[in-house]
Design a protein around this motif. Structure first.
Motif, short mmCIF file in Angstrom:
data_model
loop_
_atom_site.label_atom_id
_atom_site.label_comp_id
_atom_site.label_asym_id
_atom_site.label_seq_id
_atom_site.Cartn_x
_atom_site.Cartn_y
_atom_site.Cartn_z
N UNK A 136 -13.85 4.61 -17.60
CA UNK A 136 -12.61 3.85 -17.72
C UNK A 136 -11.40 4.77 -17.88
N UNK A 137 -11.60 5.88 -18.60
CA UNK A 137 -10.49 6.83 -18.79
C UNK A 137 -10.06 7.42 -17.44
N UNK A 138 -11.04 7.85 -16.64
CA UNK A 138 -10.72 8.42 -15.34
C UNK A 138 -10.10 7.36 -14.42
N UNK A 139 -10.58 6.13 -14.55
CA UNK A 139 -10.02 5.04 -13.75
C UNK A 139 -8.56 4.77 -14.13
N UNK A 140 -8.28 4.76 -15.42
CA UNK A 140 -6.91 4.57 -15.90
C UNK A 140 -6.00 5.71 -15.45
N UNK A 141 -6.53 6.94 -15.54
CA UNK A 141 -5.75 8.09 -15.12
C UNK A 141 -5.38 8.00 -13.63
N UNK A 142 -6.37 7.67 -12.81
CA UNK A 142 -6.14 7.57 -11.37
C UNK A 142 -5.15 6.46 -11.05
N UNK A 143 -5.32 5.31 -11.70
CA UNK A 143 -4.41 4.19 -11.47
C UNK A 143 -2.99 4.54 -11.90
N UNK A 144 -2.86 5.27 -13.02
CA UNK A 144 -1.54 5.67 -13.51
C UNK A 144 -0.86 6.60 -12.52
N UNK A 145 -1.62 7.55 -11.97
CA UNK A 145 -1.05 8.46 -10.98
C UNK A 145 -0.58 7.70 -9.74
N UNK A 146 -1.40 6.74 -9.29
CA UNK A 146 -1.02 5.95 -8.12
C UNK A 146 0.20 5.09 -8.42
N UNK A 147 0.28 4.55 -9.65
CA UNK A 147 1.45 3.75 -10.04
C UNK A 147 2.72 4.59 -10.03
N UNK A 148 2.62 5.82 -10.48
CA UNK A 148 3.78 6.71 -10.47
C UNK A 148 4.23 6.98 -9.04
N UNK A 149 3.26 7.22 -8.15
CA UNK A 149 3.61 7.44 -6.74
C UNK A 149 4.28 6.21 -6.14
N UNK A 150 3.76 5.03 -6.47
CA UNK A 150 4.35 3.79 -5.96
C UNK A 150 5.76 3.59 -6.51
N UNK A 151 5.94 3.87 -7.81
CA UNK A 151 7.27 3.75 -8.41
C UNK A 151 8.27 4.69 -7.74
N UNK A 152 7.85 5.91 -7.47
CA UNK A 152 8.73 6.86 -6.79
C UNK A 152 9.07 6.38 -5.39
N UNK A 153 8.08 5.84 -4.68
CA UNK A 153 8.32 5.32 -3.33
C UNK A 153 9.30 4.16 -3.36
N UNK A 154 9.12 3.26 -4.32
CA UNK A 154 10.02 2.10 -4.45
C UNK A 154 11.44 2.56 -4.76
N UNK A 155 11.57 3.53 -5.67
CA UNK A 155 12.90 4.06 -6.01
C UNK A 155 13.57 4.68 -4.79
#
Length: 231
Positions: A136-155
């Motif tokens: 779950x920790x690795x899953x959360x880490x991966x999802x967080x990284x992808x969320x950051x990439x998506x946020x940057x793309x949206x910005x």
């Protein structure tokens, strides 16, 4: 030192953890790909321990039930032996006593196993929890990284969109000024040839006129076809 040894295990020390394999929410934590062989093995071992625990409990109840029945029978046989002793009664009484002794030994063995099984279940359950936390920790880490990439793309897209909107407004304003100046300088008759293409007050004029012409043409063709049929 791994994250399990450094963080997860100390965090779970002294905490009572529910049996994970019996919790439907635990099963929903994993996709098929995330369901590692280690977790699958521990789940299988846990299910075996739980089945064994249930079986031992059932065996203990049945043995105690048999023991009670034999104890009651011994009381009856002892009373009969006091009134009319016989080899047959004595043999039955001895058999009952042997059964009670065997029951006592089995009950003791069941009680020992019933004490050990919960310890084994708790140890395995804790290992399963640690493995679950790692996944779950690795899953959360991966999802967080992808969320950051998506946020940057949206910005980035928002910034680009704002630029495009400003550019669009500038072009519209320029067209409006050009049309107004030309209309004022050359007059309506001369500028009429530009009206349908550049008139900012009628963006869809061309489309509307084309649709009307198409409708008129279609009606004419229809009438022509009807006249031909009549002739």
């Amino acid at each position: 030192m791994s994250r399990t040894d450094e963080i997860f295990e100390p965090a779970l020390a002294g905490k009572k953890i529910p049996i994970l394999t019996l919790d439907n929410k635990w099963h929903k934590l994993f996709t098929q790909r995330e369901y590692t062989s280690e977790i699958g093995r521990m789940e299988s071992d846990m299910n075996k321990l739980l089945k064994r625990q249930a079986k031992v409990n059932e065996e203990s109840r049945e043995i105690k039930k048999l023991k009670k029945a034999k104890m009651d029978e011994i009381v009856v046989l002892a009373d009969e032996m006091g009134k009319a002793p016989s080899k047959k009664l004595e043999k039955k009484l001895e058999e009952c006593r042997e059964t009670v002794t065997a029951c006592n030994e089995k009950i003791e063995a069941c009680e020992e196993e019933m004490l050990e099984l919960p310890r084994q279940i708790n140890r395995l359950n804790q290992k399963l929890m640690l493995a679950t936390m790692e996944v779950c920790y690795h899953k959360l880490q991966k999802n967080t990284e992808e969320l950051q990439e998506i946020d940057e793309w949206i910005s980035s897209i928002r910034r680009e969109l704002k630029k495009k909107v400003v550019r669009k407004q500038e072009k519209e304003a320029m067209n409006h000024r050009l049309y107004s100046y030309m209309h004022d300088i050359f007059g309506a008759d001369v500028i009429e040839i530009f009206d349908m293409q550049y008139n900012p007050e009628d963006k869809y004029g061309n489309k509307k006129e084309s649709d009307e012409k198409r409708d008129d043409s279609g009606a004419g063709n229809k009438e022509g076809g009807e006249d031909a049929l009549k002739s």
